[in-house]
Design a protein around this motif. Structure first.
Motif, PDB file in Angstrom:
ATOM      1  N   GLY B 197      34.044  65.047  55.573  1.00  0.00           N
ATOM      2  CA  GLY B 197      35.395  64.924  56.135  1.00  0.00           C
ATOM      3  C   GLY B 197      35.471  63.778  57.129  1.00  0.00           C
ATOM      4  O   GLY B 197      36.391  62.953  57.091  1.00  0.00           O
ATOM      5  N   LEU B 198      34.483  63.709  58.027  1.00  0.00           N
ATOM      6  CA  LEU B 198      34.474  62.649  59.046  1.00  0.00           C
ATOM      7  C   LEU B 198      34.355  61.280  58.380  1.00  0.00           C
ATOM      8  O   LEU B 198      35.061  60.336  58.741  1.00  0.00           O
ATOM      9  CB  LEU B 198      33.287  62.857  60.003  1.00  0.00           C
ATOM     10  N   THR B 199      33.450  61.184  57.398  1.00  0.00           N
ATOM     11  CA  THR B 199      33.221  59.892  56.749  1.00  0.00           C
ATOM     12  C   THR B 199      34.455  59.452  55.955  1.00  0.00           C
ATOM     13  O   THR B 199      34.822  58.283  55.977  1.00  0.00           O
ATOM     14  CB  THR B 199      31.996  59.977  55.807  1.00  0.00           C
ATOM     15  N   ALA B 200      35.085  60.426  55.242  1.00  0.00           N
ATOM     16  CA  ALA B 200      36.240  60.074  54.397  1.00  0.00           C
ATOM     17  C   ALA B 200      37.319  59.373  55.207  1.00  0.00           C
ATOM     18  O   ALA B 200      37.888  58.375  54.777  1.00  0.00           O
ATOM     19  CB  ALA B 200      36.805  61.327  53.741  1.00  0.00           C
ATOM     20  N   LEU B 201      37.579  59.898  56.397  1.00  0.00           N
ATOM     21  CA  LEU B 201      38.678  59.330  57.181  1.00  0.00           C
ATOM     22  C   LEU B 201      38.231  58.146  58.036  1.00  0.00           C
ATOM     23  O   LEU B 201      38.846  57.084  58.016  1.00  0.00           O
ATOM     24  CB  LEU B 201      39.269  60.424  58.085  1.00  0.00           C
ATOM     25  N   LEU B 202      37.121  58.333  58.772  1.00  0.00           N
ATOM     26  CA  LEU B 202      36.789  57.379  59.838  1.00  0.00           C
ATOM     27  C   LEU B 202      36.022  56.139  59.371  1.00  0.00           C
ATOM     28  O   LEU B 202      35.906  55.169  60.116  1.00  0.00           O
ATOM     29  CB  LEU B 202      35.989  58.092  60.939  1.00  0.00           C
ATOM     30  N   SER B 203      35.494  56.157  58.129  1.00  0.00           N
ATOM     31  CA  SER B 203      34.735  54.981  57.678  1.00  0.00           C
ATOM     32  C   SER B 203      35.676  53.890  57.165  1.00  0.00           C
ATOM     33  O   SER B 203      35.256  52.760  56.950  1.00  0.00           O
ATOM     34  CB  SER B 203      33.780  55.369  56.554  1.00  0.00           C
ATOM     35  N   GLY B 204      36.941  54.259  56.953  1.00  0.00           N
ATOM     36  CA  GLY B 204      37.847  53.286  56.340  1.00  0.00           C
ATOM     37  C   GLY B 204      37.576  53.177  54.849  1.00  0.00           C
ATOM     38  O   GLY B 204      37.959  52.208  54.208  1.00  0.00           O
ATOM     39  N   GLY B 205      36.926  54.179  54.296  1.00  0.00           N
ATOM     40  CA  GLY B 205      36.572  54.159  52.875  1.00  0.00           C
ATOM     41  C   GLY B 205      37.786  54.067  51.968  1.00  0.00           C
ATOM     42  O   GLY B 205      37.828  53.248  51.056  1.00  0.00           O
ATOM     43  N   LEU B 206      38.783  54.884  52.223  1.00  0.00           N
ATOM     44  CA  LEU B 206      40.003  54.817  51.420  1.00  0.00           C
ATOM     45  C   LEU B 206      41.041  53.923  52.101  1.00  0.00           C
ATOM     46  O   LEU B 206      41.609  53.030  51.486  1.00  0.00           O
ATOM     47  CB  LEU B 206      40.575  56.234  51.197  1.00  0.00           C
ATOM     48  N   VAL B 207      41.271  54.170  53.388  1.00  0.00           N
ATOM     49  CA  VAL B 207      42.293  53.408  54.112  1.00  0.00           C
ATOM     50  C   VAL B 207      41.636  52.624  55.245  1.00  0.00           C
ATOM     51  O   VAL B 207      40.997  53.221  56.113  1.00  0.00           O
ATOM     52  CB  VAL B 207      43.340  54.366  54.730  1.00  0.00           C
ATOM     53  N   PRO B 208      41.778  51.298  55.254  1.00  0.00           N
ATOM     54  CA  PRO B 208      41.177  50.523  56.346  1.00  0.00           C
ATOM     55  C   PRO B 208      41.815  50.871  57.692  1.00  0.00           C
ATOM     56  O   PRO B 208      42.975  51.289  57.732  1.00  0.00           O
ATOM     57  CB  PRO B 208      41.490  49.069  55.976  1.00  0.00           C
ATOM     58  N   ALA B 226      32.831  53.508  61.354  1.00  0.00           N
ATOM     59  CA  ALA B 226      33.593  52.292  61.021  1.00  0.00           C
ATOM     60  C   ALA B 226      32.698  51.209  60.421  1.00  0.00           C
ATOM     61  O   ALA B 226      33.182  50.325  59.719  1.00  0.00           O
ATOM     62  CB  ALA B 226      34.287  51.759  62.268  1.00  0.00           C
ATOM     63  N   TRP B 227      31.382  51.272  60.701  1.00  0.00           N
ATOM     64  CA  TRP B 227      30.462  50.244  60.172  1.00  0.00           C
ATOM     65  C   TRP B 227      30.032  50.549  58.733  1.00  0.00           C
ATOM     66  O   TRP B 227      29.277  49.817  58.140  1.00  0.00           O
ATOM     67  CB  TRP B 227      29.240  50.103  61.080  1.00  0.00           C
ATOM     68  N   ILE B 228      30.512  51.719  58.214  1.00  0.00           N
ATOM     69  CA  ILE B 228      30.127  52.068  56.839  1.00  0.00           C
ATOM     70  C   ILE B 228      30.928  51.234  55.828  1.00  0.00           C
ATOM     71  O   ILE B 228      30.370  50.659  54.915  1.00  0.00           O
ATOM     72  CB  ILE B 228      30.306  53.588  56.597  1.00  0.00           C
ATOM     73  N   THR B 229      32.237  51.167  55.999  1.00  0.00           N
ATOM     74  CA  THR B 229      33.051  50.386  55.054  1.00  0.00           C
ATOM     75  C   THR B 229      33.955  49.361  55.751  1.00  0.00           C
ATOM     76  O   THR B 229      34.082  48.219  55.319  1.00  0.00           O
ATOM     77  CB  THR B 229      33.949  51.326  54.198  1.00  0.00           C
TER      78      THR B 229
END
Lengths: 287, 279
Positions: B197-208, B226-229
Motif C-alpha cells: 500500500g505504501l509503495t503503490a502510492l508513495l513511490s510514484g509508481g502509478l502517479v508521479p 520516492a526514490w523507487i520510481t
C-alpha cells in the motif's frame, strides 16, 4: 468425512446425517462453512490485522487513482463520484465471488497433483461444492468495507433515484458480477485437470482484472471487444455501473441493461460445463 | 549460531562469491520456467498498456499538466512501470515470513552467508534476467506504437542507470525491513500488504508526485519510497539539471544507508531472538 463426523457434536444434527443426493445437501454445506469460519475465528487478532493491512494495500492504489481524478477532473468522461462507485462495485462484487472461490481454486493444481482431489472423488459429496464451501474465506473484510465506503461516497454525490427498481437492479448486478468472478475462478481451477499447473493463470487473471477497474472506454477498440466477449471482464463492474448511473456503454448499446444481469449466470453455466468436461477428462486419465 | 560467523558472512569480501552463486542459480531457475516468464511479460505489457490508456484519456485535449506533457507521461509509464515498478518486492516479506513460520530460518542461519545478503542475491539474479527478457521487449513493442522520449542528456542517462540500481536496492531494503519485523509481528501477510500500500502510492509508481496535492506531495517527496520510481524518472526526463539530480541521487543513497543501518540493528536483535527461542 469430517463434516459428517463432526456434525454429531454440534447443533447441526439430523439433516447432515440424512442421506441426500450429492450436490444438494445444503445443511452439509452450511456446516462446512461454519467449521471453516470457526477455525479462522480462533485467531481473531490475526484476521483483523489481515483485513486492515489488505485494506491499506488497496487504499494505496485507490488513493493514486483519486490523485489522478483530483488533478485532471475526470478519467475518460468519468468524474470522481462515478469512478468511486465503479471502484467500490468492482471491489465489493469481486469479494463476494472470491469468498467462495479464490483461495479454494488457487490451490487446485497442488490438490490434483498431490492426489488430495482424488480423495474427494470417493466422498459422497459433489467435489466442487465441497471445495467451495469447506474453503470459504473470511479474509475479505476490508474489501467489503472499502467497496461499500466507495460506493456510498460515489452514490451520495450522484443524482440517483434509489427506488425499488434501482435497488433490485443494484443487487442483481452485484450477484451477477459475483457469479462472474466465481465462474472465472472455477474455469481457471479446472485448468488444473488439463494443464497440470494452473496457478500462474491466476496471475494473468489479475492482470486483466486490474484493467476492469477503469472505464473500459479508455482502451483501444480491439481490447474493448476482447473485454466484452472472450474475456468478459467488462461485466465485472463497468457495464452494470454504467447502466445504473446512465452512462453510455460502447459496443453493447441497448443490450447493456440485459447483459449486465445475464453475464454472470451465463458464464456460471459455461463454467459448470467446463468443470464437468475437465473433471471427466481427469477421471479418464486416472482410469 | 555463533555471532562471529554472522560477522564473517556479513562483512568479509569473500562472502560475495556465494552471493553471486545464489544470484546465478536463482536466475537459471527462473529461466527454466518459460511459461512463467511469458506470463510476466504479458502482465507487464497489460500494466504498461493500462497506464498509457489512462494518461491518454486524462490528457485528451490538454497540452500539458503541471508542465508535464502526454509524451513525457507515456515515457514515464513505459520506463517507470517496467524497470522501476514491476518488481513486487513485497513477496520477499512473504518469503521471510514463511521461513520463520516453518522454522527453516534456523537452518538458513547456520549457513556461512548472511541471510539478507542471500535473499538479495536470490532476487537480483531473476530481476536482471527479467530486465532483459521482460522489460526491454515490452518497452520496445509499446514504444513502437506510442513513442518514447530519449533520456534528457547522456549525463542524465548515466545517472538514471545509477538510479535504477539505487531503486532496486532501496526496494529490497524496505522489503527486508518489513520482513524482519515479522520476527516480532509473526504476520508477514499483513506486513506485505502494508508495504504494498505504501509503495503503490508513495513511490510514484502509478502517479508521479508532480500531480499530488501539495501537502501529500511534500510529505511523499521526502520519504525513501520516492526514490523507487519518481526521482529516477524525473532524472530520466530531465526535470532537474544534472547538479540537482546528482544531489537528489546522493540523498537517495543517504536513505539507503539509513535503512541499511536500521536493518543491521534489527538483524542483530533478530538473531539474538532466534537463539533465545532455540535455547
Amino acid at each position: 468425512m469430517v463434516g459428517r463426523e463432526d456434525a454429531t457434536s454440534d447443533s447441526m444434527t439430523g439433516e447432515v446425517r440424512a442421506p441426500a443426493p450429492p450436490g444438494i445437501n445444503l445443511a452439509l454445506y452450511w456446516h462446512l462453512m461454519r467449521l471453516r469460519a470457526r477455525t479462522r475465528l480462533q485467531y481473531r487478532a490475526s484476521l483483523v490485522l489481515a483485513w486492515i493491512s489488505q485494506g491499506f494495500g488497496y487504499a494505496g492504489t485507490f488513493a493514486s487513482i483519486w490523485v489522478i481524478l483530483n488533478r485532471f477532473g475526470g478519467l475518460g468522461g468519468w468524474s470522481w463520484p462515478e469512478m468511486a462507485f465503479l471502484l467500490g462495485f468492482h471491489t465489493f462484487a469481486y469479494a463476494i465471488g472470491a469468498v467462495f472461490t479464490f483461495t479454494q481454486f488457487r490451490g487446485m493444481d497442488a490438490m490434483v497433483r498431490e492426489g488430495e482431489f482424488d480423495m474427494l472423488l470417493v466422498r459422497p459429496v459433489n467435489p466442487w461444492s465441497f471445495i467451495v464451501f469447506s474453503g470459504v474465506d473470511l479474509q475479505y473484510g476490508s474489501h467489503f468495507v472499502l467497496g461499500a465506503g466507495l460506493m456510498i461516497t460515489g452514490a451520495a454525490a450522484l443524482p440517483l433515484a434509489w427506488d425499488a427498481g434501482l435497488m433490485l437492479r443494484f443487487l442483481a448486478s452485484l450477484l451477477s458480477a459475483a457469479l462472474l468472478t466465481g465462474a472465472m475462478f472455477t474455469i481457471i481451477g479446472a485448468f488444473a485437470f488439463v494443464l497440470g499447473r494452473s496457478r500462474y493463470v491466476f496471475g494473468l487473471y489479475f492482470d486483466l482484472w486490474e484493467l476492469s477497474r477503469y472505464p473500459i472506454g479508455i482502451y483501444t477498440a480491439p481490447l474493448q471487444i476482447i473485454l466484452f466477449t472472450v474475456l468478459p471482464f467488462a461485466y465485472m463492474s463497468f457495464v452494470p455501473v454504467s447502466v445504473m448511473i446512465g452512462k453510455p456503454v460502447p459496443l453493447l448499446g441497448g443490450a447493456a441493461p440485459v447483459l449486465a444481469l445475464a453475464a454472470g449466470p451465463i458464464l456460471a453455466l459455461m463454467a459448470a460445463l467446463f468443470w464437468r468436461a475437465c473433471l471427466r477428462r481427469h477421471q479418464d486419465i486416472g482410469g | 549460531m555463533s555471532a562471529p560467523a554472522l560477522k564473517f558472512a556479513a562483512f568479509h569480501p569473500l562472502a560475495l562469491r556465494p552471493l553471486a552463486a545464489f544470484a546465478t542459480a536463482a536466475a537459471r531457475q527462473q529461466a527454466t520456467h518459460r511459461s512463467e516468464l511469458l506470463a510476466m511479460a504479458f502482465g507487464a505489457f497489460m500494466d504498461v498498456f493500462a497506464r498509457i490508456s489512462i494518461w491518454k484519456a486524462v490528457y485528451a485535449g490538454r497540452e500539458d499538466m503541471a508542465g508535464i506533457s502526454l509524451a513525457e507521461m507515456i515515457t514515464y509509464a513505459l520506463v517507470g512501470s517496467t524497470f522501476l515498478s514491476s518488481w513486487d518486492a513485497a513477496l520477499i516479506v512473504r518469503e521471510i515470513g514463511a521461513a520463520i513460520r516453518s522454522g527453516q530460518i534456523g537452518a538458513t542461519l547456520m549457513r556461512p552467508v548472511s541471510f539478507p545478503g542471500m535473499l538479495f542475491a536470490e532476487q537480483l539474479g531473476p530481476r536482471l534476467l527479467q530486465f532483459a527478457v521482460v522489460c526491454l521487449p515490452v518497452i520496445a513493442i509499446l514504444a513502437s506504437v506510442y513513442g518514447i522520449q530519449p533520456p534528457a542528456s547522456p549525463g542524465h542517462f548515466l545517472l538514471f542507470v545509477a538510479h535504477v540500481a539505487l531503486s532496486t536496492t532501496l526496494l529490497f531494503l524496505i522489503a527486508i525491513f518489513f520482513g524482519l519485523l515479522s520476527f516480532w509481528v509473526l504476520e508477514a501477510h499483513s506486513l506485505e500488504w502494508f508495504m504494498r500500500g505504501l509503495t503503490a502510492l508513495l513511490s510514484g509508481g502509478l502517479v508521479p508526485l508532480w500531480f499530488f496535492p501539495p501537502a501529500l506531495g511534500a510529505f511523499a517527496h521526502a520519504l525513501p519510497f520516492a526514490w523507487i520510481t519518481y526521482y529516477p524518472m524525473a532524472c530520466y526526463l530531465g526535470r532537474a539539471d544534472l547538479f540537482t539530480s546528482t544531489l537528489l541521487f546522493a540523498a537517495g543513497v543517504g536513505w539507503a544507508l539509513v535503512l541499511g543501518a536500521c536493518i543491521a540493528v534489527l538483524w542483530r536483535l533478530t538473531t539474538r531472538r532466534v537463539t533465545v527461542q532455540g535455547g
